[in-house]
Design a protein around this motif. Structure first.
Motif, mmCIF file in Angstrom:
data_model
loop_
_atom_site.group_PDB
_atom_site.id
_atom_site.type_symbol
_atom_site.label_atom_id
_atom_site.label_comp_id
_atom_site.label_asym_id
_atom_site.label_seq_id
_atom_site.Cartn_x
_atom_site.Cartn_y
_atom_site.Cartn_z
ATOM 1 N N VAL A 157 -2.583 5.922 2.975
ATOM 2 C CA VAL A 157 -2.084 4.581 3.261
ATOM 3 C C VAL A 157 -3.229 3.732 3.793
ATOM 4 O O VAL A 157 -3.456 2.624 3.355
ATOM 5 C CB VAL A 157 -0.917 4.611 4.279
ATOM 6 N N ASP A 158 -3.984 4.276 4.760
ATOM 7 C CA ASP A 158 -5.135 3.574 5.333
ATOM 8 C C ASP A 158 -6.213 4.616 5.631
ATOM 9 O O ASP A 158 -6.159 5.303 6.646
ATOM 10 C CB ASP A 158 -4.727 2.827 6.599
ATOM 11 N N LEU A 214 0.768 9.495 4.050
ATOM 12 C CA LEU A 214 2.180 9.752 3.870
ATOM 13 C C LEU A 214 2.297 11.108 3.208
ATOM 14 O O LEU A 214 1.318 11.662 2.722
ATOM 15 C CB LEU A 214 2.846 8.664 3.026
ATOM 16 N N ALA A 225 0.762 4.243 -2.689
ATOM 17 C CA ALA A 225 0.513 5.620 -2.254
ATOM 18 C C ALA A 225 1.637 6.547 -2.699
ATOM 19 O O ALA A 225 1.391 7.677 -3.111
ATOM 20 C CB ALA A 225 0.338 5.669 -0.739
ATOM 21 N N GLY A 282 2.258 7.640 9.988
ATOM 22 C CA GLY A 282 1.410 8.052 8.869
ATOM 23 C C GLY A 282 0.388 9.098 9.267
ATOM 24 O O GLY A 282 -0.045 9.905 8.450
ATOM 25 N N LYS A 327 0.834 -1.207 0.000
ATOM 26 C CA LYS A 327 0.000 0.000 0.000
ATOM 27 C C LYS A 327 0.867 1.254 0.000
ATOM 28 O O LYS A 327 0.530 2.232 -0.642
ATOM 29 C CB LYS A 327 -0.927 0.019 1.215
ATOM 30 N N LEU A 328 1.987 1.203 0.739
ATOM 31 C CA LEU A 328 2.871 2.358 0.793
ATOM 32 C C LEU A 328 3.451 2.648 -0.583
ATOM 33 O O LEU A 328 3.516 3.793 -1.011
ATOM 34 C CB LEU A 328 3.998 2.118 1.801
ATOM 35 N N GLU A 351 -4.541 7.218 8.142
ATOM 36 C CA GLU A 351 -3.093 7.150 7.972
ATOM 37 C C GLU A 351 -2.715 7.579 6.566
ATOM 38 O O GLU A 351 -3.345 7.180 5.588
ATOM 39 C CB GLU A 351 -2.585 5.721 8.211
#
Length: 178
Positions: free
Chosen positions: A157-158, A165, A6, A104, A2-3, A163
């Protein structure tokens, strides 16, 4: 995973700003500002140095202190700056940093700190200031009179946990390659 997705989204946002920045200046309504457009005399090395300076104006005082992961400088491509909108031999570059090593949940705070640092330098907003009630705001600004364009963006990210970045990026004005 996911990071990585993103960060790809954040990089794409920076690239979108870079391609928008190429060529002429615009006011907040997207109108060409011929009265303030000035030819820029610099080379790639000078453009990279100035972009680094603008980024460090934003990140050096941040808390929590992020780790900077450099992306670039990358060429944006030829400028479309003549009145006939044709290409010329000038180029632009884009330099950005992912802000890592912080929770995050701090992404929004880091973007706000970048905005505050740039406002303190006297830089202007491309549009209006961001709606900070949004969970993932971004900032688009530019320097005067040298016309570097910069952004500070958040990526998701979430979403459920809020969360994100953050990254900061700078795109140079058009310059003549050596």
């Amino acid at each position: 995973m996911k990071l990585r997705i993103a960060m790809a989204v954040a990089s794409l946002a920076a690239l979108a700003l870079a391609t928008t920045a190429c060529g002429s200046r615009q006011d907040g309504q997207g109108k060409h500002d011929k009265a303030t457009s000035k030819p820029v005399t610099m080379d790639e090395e000078q453009a990279t140095k100035r972009a680094e300076e603008i980024i460090h104006q934003a990140v050096d005082g941040m808390s929590p202190k992020p780790t900077l992961k450099r992306i670039g400088p990358e060429p944006v491509g030829p400028c479309v700056a003549r009145d006939d909108h044709g290409s010329d031999d000038r180029l632009q570059l884009s330099l950005s940093y992912q802000l890592t090593g912080v929770p995050g949940s701090a992404a929004k705070k880091l973007v706000r700190q970048a905005r505050d640092a740039w406002v303190k330098q006297g830089y202007t907003f491309q549009d209006s200031d961001e709606d900070w009630s949004k969970p993932f705001p971004s900032v688009d600004m530019r320097t005067e009179p040298d016309d570097f364009w910069m952004d500070a963006v958040t990526g998701v990210v979430d979403r459920a946990k809020g969360e994100g970045l953050a990254s900061v990026g700078v795109t140079s004005p058009c310059f003549t390659p050596r």
